[in-house]
Each structure stands twice: as C-alpha cells, then as structure tokens.
Design a protein around this motif. Structure first.
Motif, PDB file in Angstrom:
ATOM      1  N   PRO A 100      17.691  20.296   5.371  1.00 16.40           N
ATOM      2  CA  PRO A 100      16.471  19.480   5.245  1.00 16.40           C
ATOM      3  C   PRO A 100      15.792  19.193   6.576  1.00 16.40           C
ATOM      4  CG  PRO A 100      18.206  18.594   3.859  1.00 16.40           C
ATOM      5  CD  PRO A 100      18.849  19.653   4.707  1.00 16.40           C
ATOM      6  N   ALA A 101      16.562  19.231   7.680  1.00 12.54           N
ATOM      7  CA  ALA A 101      15.981  18.988   9.004  1.00 12.54           C
ATOM      8  C   ALA A 101      15.078  20.126   9.451  1.00 12.54           C
ATOM      9  CB  ALA A 101      17.086  18.756  10.031  1.00 12.54           C
ATOM     10  N   ASN A 102      15.082  21.233   8.708  1.00 11.01           N
ATOM     11  CA  ASN A 102      14.159  22.322   9.023  1.00 11.01           C
ATOM     12  C   ASN A 102      12.696  21.893   8.885  1.00 11.01           C
ATOM     13  OD1 ASN A 102      16.498  24.645   8.171  1.00 11.01           O
ATOM     14  ND2 ASN A 102      14.968  25.248   9.689  1.00 11.01           N
ATOM     15  N   ARG A 103      12.455  20.738   8.280  1.00 18.67           N
ATOM     16  CA  ARG A 103      11.086  20.290   8.054  1.00 18.67           C
ATOM     17  C   ARG A 103      10.277  20.266   9.355  1.00 18.67           C
ATOM     18  NH1 ARG A 103       8.208  18.445   4.186  1.00 18.67           N
ATOM     19  NH2 ARG A 103      10.030  18.521   2.803  1.00 18.67           N
ATOM     20  N   PHE A 104      10.906  19.832  10.463  1.00 13.90           N
ATOM     21  CA  PHE A 104      10.122  19.721  11.688  1.00 13.90           C
ATOM     22  C   PHE A 104       9.772  21.091  12.269  1.00 13.90           C
ATOM     23  CE2 PHE A 104      14.305  19.749  13.789  1.00 13.90           C
ATOM     24  CZ  PHE A 104      14.066  20.516  14.920  1.00 13.90           C
ATOM     25  N   HIS A 105      10.469  22.159  11.825  1.00 20.94           N
ATOM     26  CA  HIS A 105      10.092  23.504  12.266  1.00 20.94           C
ATOM     27  C   HIS A 105       8.676  23.823  11.794  1.00 20.94           C
ATOM     28  CE1 HIS A 105      14.276  25.231  13.291  1.00 20.94           C
ATOM     29  NE2 HIS A 105      14.406  23.930  13.119  1.00 20.94           N
ATOM     30  N   SER A 106       8.350  23.415  10.561  1.00 19.25           N
ATOM     31  CA  SER A 106       7.011  23.671  10.032  1.00 19.25           C
ATOM     32  C   SER A 106       5.944  23.044  10.916  1.00 19.25           C
ATOM     33  CB  SER A 106       6.884  23.130   8.604  1.00 19.25           C
ATOM     34  OG  SER A 106       7.727  23.822   7.711  1.00 19.25           O
ATOM     35  N   TRP A 107       6.225  21.839  11.415  1.00 13.94           N
ATOM     36  CA  TRP A 107       5.269  21.153  12.270  1.00 13.94           C
ATOM     37  C   TRP A 107       5.094  21.878  13.600  1.00 13.94           C
ATOM     38  CZ3 TRP A 107       2.192  17.049  11.026  1.00 13.94           C
ATOM     39  CH2 TRP A 107       2.450  16.444   9.796  1.00 13.94           C
ATOM     40  N   VAL A 108       6.203  22.363  14.163  1.00 11.94           N
ATOM     41  CA  VAL A 108       6.110  23.093  15.440  1.00 11.94           C
ATOM     42  C   VAL A 108       5.349  24.401  15.251  1.00 11.94           C
ATOM     43  CG1 VAL A 108       7.420  24.240  17.268  1.00 11.94           C
ATOM     44  CG2 VAL A 108       8.205  22.040  16.371  1.00 11.94           C
ATOM     45  N   ALA A 154      12.069  10.683  25.175  1.00 10.79           N
ATOM     46  CA  ALA A 154      12.964   9.608  25.612  1.00 10.79           C
ATOM     47  C   ALA A 154      13.460   8.744  24.467  1.00 10.79           C
ATOM     48  CB  ALA A 154      12.255   8.739  26.650  1.00 10.79           C
ATOM     49  N   ALA A 155      12.645   8.570  23.427  1.00  9.59           N
ATOM     50  CA  ALA A 155      13.014   7.692  22.318  1.00  9.59           C
ATOM     51  C   ALA A 155      13.489   8.522  21.128  1.00  9.59           C
ATOM     52  CB  ALA A 155      11.829   6.830  21.920  1.00  9.59           C
ATOM     53  N   TRP A 156      14.636   8.182  20.590  1.00 11.87           N
ATOM     54  CA  TRP A 156      15.170   8.904  19.425  1.00 11.87           C
ATOM     55  C   TRP A 156      14.467   8.411  18.168  1.00 11.87           C
ATOM     56  CZ3 TRP A 156      19.701   7.214  16.077  1.00 11.87           C
ATOM     57  CH2 TRP A 156      20.046   8.216  15.159  1.00 11.87           C
ATOM     58  N   PRO A 157      13.787   9.290  17.420  1.00 12.68           N
ATOM     59  CA  PRO A 157      13.070   8.853  16.227  1.00 12.68           C
ATOM     60  C   PRO A 157      13.923   8.823  14.965  1.00 12.68           C
ATOM     61  CG  PRO A 157      12.576  11.135  16.656  1.00 12.68           C
ATOM     62  CD  PRO A 157      13.498  10.691  17.758  1.00 12.68           C
ATOM     63  N   GLY A 158      15.215   9.156  15.080  1.00 14.50           N
ATOM     64  CA  GLY A 158      16.081   9.214  13.910  1.00 14.50           C
ATOM     65  C   GLY A 158      16.264  10.638  13.417  1.00 14.50           C
ATOM     66  N   VAL A 159      16.985  10.790  12.309  1.00 13.15           N
ATOM     67  CA  VAL A 159      17.263  12.136  11.806  1.00 13.15           C
ATOM     68  C   VAL A 159      15.953  12.815  11.409  1.00 13.15           C
ATOM     69  CG1 VAL A 159      19.607  11.667  11.070  1.00 13.15           C
ATOM     70  CG2 VAL A 159      17.733  11.155   9.517  1.00 13.15           C
ATOM     71  N   GLU A 167       6.019  15.360  13.423  1.00 11.24           N
ATOM     72  CA  GLU A 167       4.855  15.049  14.255  1.00 11.24           C
ATOM     73  C   GLU A 167       5.286  14.638  15.661  1.00 11.24           C
ATOM     74  OE1 GLU A 167       1.268  13.128  12.300  1.00 11.24           O
ATOM     75  OE2 GLU A 167       2.896  12.400  11.010  1.00 11.24           O
ATOM     76  N   ILE A 168       6.287  13.768  15.738  1.00  8.66           N
ATOM     77  CA  ILE A 168       6.742  13.261  17.032  1.00  8.66           C
ATOM     78  C   ILE A 168       7.288  14.388  17.896  1.00  8.66           C
ATOM     79  CG2 ILE A 168       8.493  11.825  18.168  1.00  8.66           C
ATOM     80  CD1 ILE A 168       8.183   9.889  15.751  1.00  8.66           C
ATOM     81  N   ILE A 169       8.161  15.221  17.338  1.00  8.39           N
ATOM     82  CA  ILE A 169       8.801  16.283  18.121  1.00  8.39           C
ATOM     83  C   ILE A 169       7.794  17.341  18.536  1.00  8.39           C
ATOM     84  CG2 ILE A 169      10.494  18.161  18.021  1.00  8.39           C
ATOM     85  CD1 ILE A 169      12.234  16.294  16.272  1.00  8.39           C
ATOM     86  N   HIS A 183      19.558  11.350  22.707  1.00  9.55           N
ATOM     87  CA  HIS A 183      20.514  10.978  21.664  1.00  9.55           C
ATOM     88  C   HIS A 183      20.527  12.015  20.532  1.00  9.55           C
ATOM     89  CE1 HIS A 183      20.803   7.126  23.672  1.00  9.55           C
ATOM     90  NE2 HIS A 183      19.488   7.062  23.655  1.00  9.55           N
ATOM     91  N   HIS A 184      20.196  13.246  20.850  1.00 12.34           N
ATOM     92  CA  HIS A 184      20.042  14.243  19.797  1.00 12.34           C
ATOM     93  C   HIS A 184      20.522  15.621  20.262  1.00 12.34           C
ATOM     94  CE1 HIS A 184      17.155  15.791  16.383  1.00 12.34           C
ATOM     95  NE2 HIS A 184      18.379  16.292  16.305  1.00 12.34           N
ATOM     96  N   GLY A 185      19.671  16.389  20.924  1.00 11.35           N
ATOM     97  CA  GLY A 185      20.031  17.747  21.300  1.00 11.35           C
ATOM     98  C   GLY A 185      18.883  18.438  22.008  1.00 11.35           C
ATOM     99  N   GLN A 186      18.731  19.721  21.730  1.00 11.26           N
ATOM    100  CA  GLN A 186      17.693  20.496  22.390  1.00 11.26           C
ATOM    101  C   GLN A 186      16.930  21.330  21.376  1.00 11.26           C
ATOM    102  OE1 GLN A 186      17.282  24.082  23.039  1.00 11.26           O
ATOM    103  NE2 GLN A 186      18.847  24.529  21.518  1.00 11.26           N
ATOM    104  N   LEU A 187      15.710  21.687  21.745  1.00 12.01           N
ATOM    105  CA  LEU A 187      14.906  22.617  20.948  1.00 12.01           C
ATOM    106  C   LEU A 187      14.314  23.631  21.918  1.00 12.01           C
ATOM    107  CD1 LEU A 187      12.561  21.933  18.031  1.00 12.01           C
ATOM    108  CD2 LEU A 187      11.635  23.159  19.987  1.00 12.01           C
TER     109      LEU A 187
END
Length: 260
Positions: A100-108, A154-159, A167-169, A183-187
């Motif tokens: 489900p976290a693939n959702r932000f790929h669509s935004w990128v 700098a700010a972790w927006p959550g999962v 949008e944020i990423i 607090h997460h990882g890398q892209l």
C-alpha cells in the motif's frame, strides 16, 4: 612516446567519454528483469528490511508501473512475479497485491516525468542516520553523484499509505535524484533502472561513511566546484549501465532464478 601528457583536463575528459561510448556495452535485460536484478542486488548490499521498501519502474502505458507483490522479500523477486499496477494500485497483471505504501510512487511519477524508476528502502546506515534528523553530507569523491542531488525531509509524516505523504515526499524531493527521509529511509530515482539502483547503493554507502566520520570527528566539506565536477563526471548513463552490469554479475552467482 606518450602523446597525451600535455593535454588539458578538458581534453582528457572528452577523450575518455568518447571511449566510454564505444567501449561500454548497453544492457539488454527487459525492464522486468532489471527490476528483479535490482531487488536481488539491493538485498545483497544491506537494503533488506523484511517486507519494507518498494521498487518500481514505469509500465508500458501511462499511469502504470511495475512493482513487487506484498509478502515477498527482495531475495524472492523474479521477473515473472512482478505486478503491473495503475495509479490506484489496482493490479493489471500478476497475482497478489502491491505494498500500500506504493501510493507515493504515483505522486513522484506525476511530479517528475523524467523519473522512470523509484527505489525506496530502509537500509541500516540510512535508517540510523535518519534517526539523527541531519541531512546527508556528501564529502567523498565516490559519492559525488549525490552532490547537491540529495534532498532532505526533516519531519516524518508517518507511514506513506495516504495521499498526504505522497504530496509531502514528492514536494520534498523536488528536482533531486534522491532524498533522505527522517525516521524512515531513503528514496532514489533514475531516468533508468540502472541509475536508480546505483543511487540507492551510493546513498547507503554515503550514510555509512558519514556515521563513521562523525564518530571520529567533524565531516569536512569538499569544494562545491569540484563536487559538481565529480557529480557530472560520474553521473553518466554508460557508467551507470556498466556499474549495474557489474552488480548484476555479482548477484546472479547466487540469484540466477531472478530472471525466470
């Protein structure tokens, strides 16, 4: 008798680039095969963290992309078990469901038409550095493809399963190739799968070196002019293709099944 000892650096750079174009072969794997190889490569180089992380590449139709199915680790991904999904994460080809976290790929992908591959992982040293809430410091020649090309959130927006995180990423990434997420990882992104894979390898090594250097003293910056020069010298499609092929040869010794 040597003929190039009086050549300028610019002349030698042009000569080397011409030689690369003629000497370094292009990779002939399909997009699916490159993605499967990338999963195995990153598994072998410290990016495995269970089921966390997603790797994707644009699909054959606009608004589609290939990615791995949820429930399989990077070391289990094959060209044949990848999914083709749309922007709503509906499966168009394959069995199972995407992360489900693939959702932000669509935004990128929407924000960056130049991006054809996205790699999001939680490797050990990147994750440790992200806990300090400090940006990546590129201060070594080998890491210069990331020089002025790694953003910082700098700010972790959550999962990242909501549209807000997408949008944020995507906004934080901007026009950079990579981003460190606190607090997460890398892209890491690329115009090719090869480029994205190389960037993902580099950012984990950069985080490891930064943590080692910080434990011994203060990281000293490199000259911006020389950092940019090294960025442009290393960040070449032919070099990325050659580096990817080398990593693939390493990986295939123990992961030949990934091309099935």
């Amino acid at each position: 008798m040597a003929k190039t000892l009086t050549h300028s650096k610019e002349q030698l750079v042009r000569q080397a680039l011409t030689q690369m174009q003629g000497s370094l072969a292009d990779n002939t794997w399909s997009v699916r095969e490159k993605l499967a190889l990338t999963c195995r490569i990153l598994f072998e180089h410290g990016h495995d963290s269970g089921l966390a992380g997603q790797i994707s590449a644009r699909g054959p139709q606009p608004g589609t992309f290939y990615t791995q199915q949820l429930g399989l680790g990077f070391d289990e991904i094959c060209a044949s078990n990848l999914l083709l999904v749309n922007e709503d994460l509906e499966v168009l080809e394959g069995q199972g469901m995407p992360n489900p976290a693939n959702r932000f790929h669509s935004w990128v992908y929407r924000a960056r038409p130049d991006v054809n591959c996205i790699i999001h992982t939680h490797p050990t040293h990147v994750a440790a550095l992200s806990m300090l809430e400090v940006p990546l410091q590129v201060s070594h020649m080998d890491l210069c493809p990331l020089y002025e090309d790694c953003a910082f959130l700098a700010a972790w927006p959550g999962v990242p399963v909501g549209n807000e995180e997408g949008e944020i990423i995507s906004q934080a990434l901007g026009d950079k190739r990579a981003i460190l997420l606190s607090h997460h990882g890398q892209l890491s992104t690329g115009t090719s799968v090869e480029q994205a894979c190389v960037y993902a390898q580099l950012i984990e090594r950069a985080a490891r070196l930064q943590l080692l250097a910080m434990s011994a003293g203060t990281v000293k910056p490199i000259s911006p002019e020389l950092g940019r020069e090294a960025h442009d010298w290393i960040d070449r499609p032919k070099r990325h293709a050659a580096a990817f092929a080398y990593y693939a040869r390493q990986s295939l010794r123990g992961h030949a099944d990934c091309l099935n």
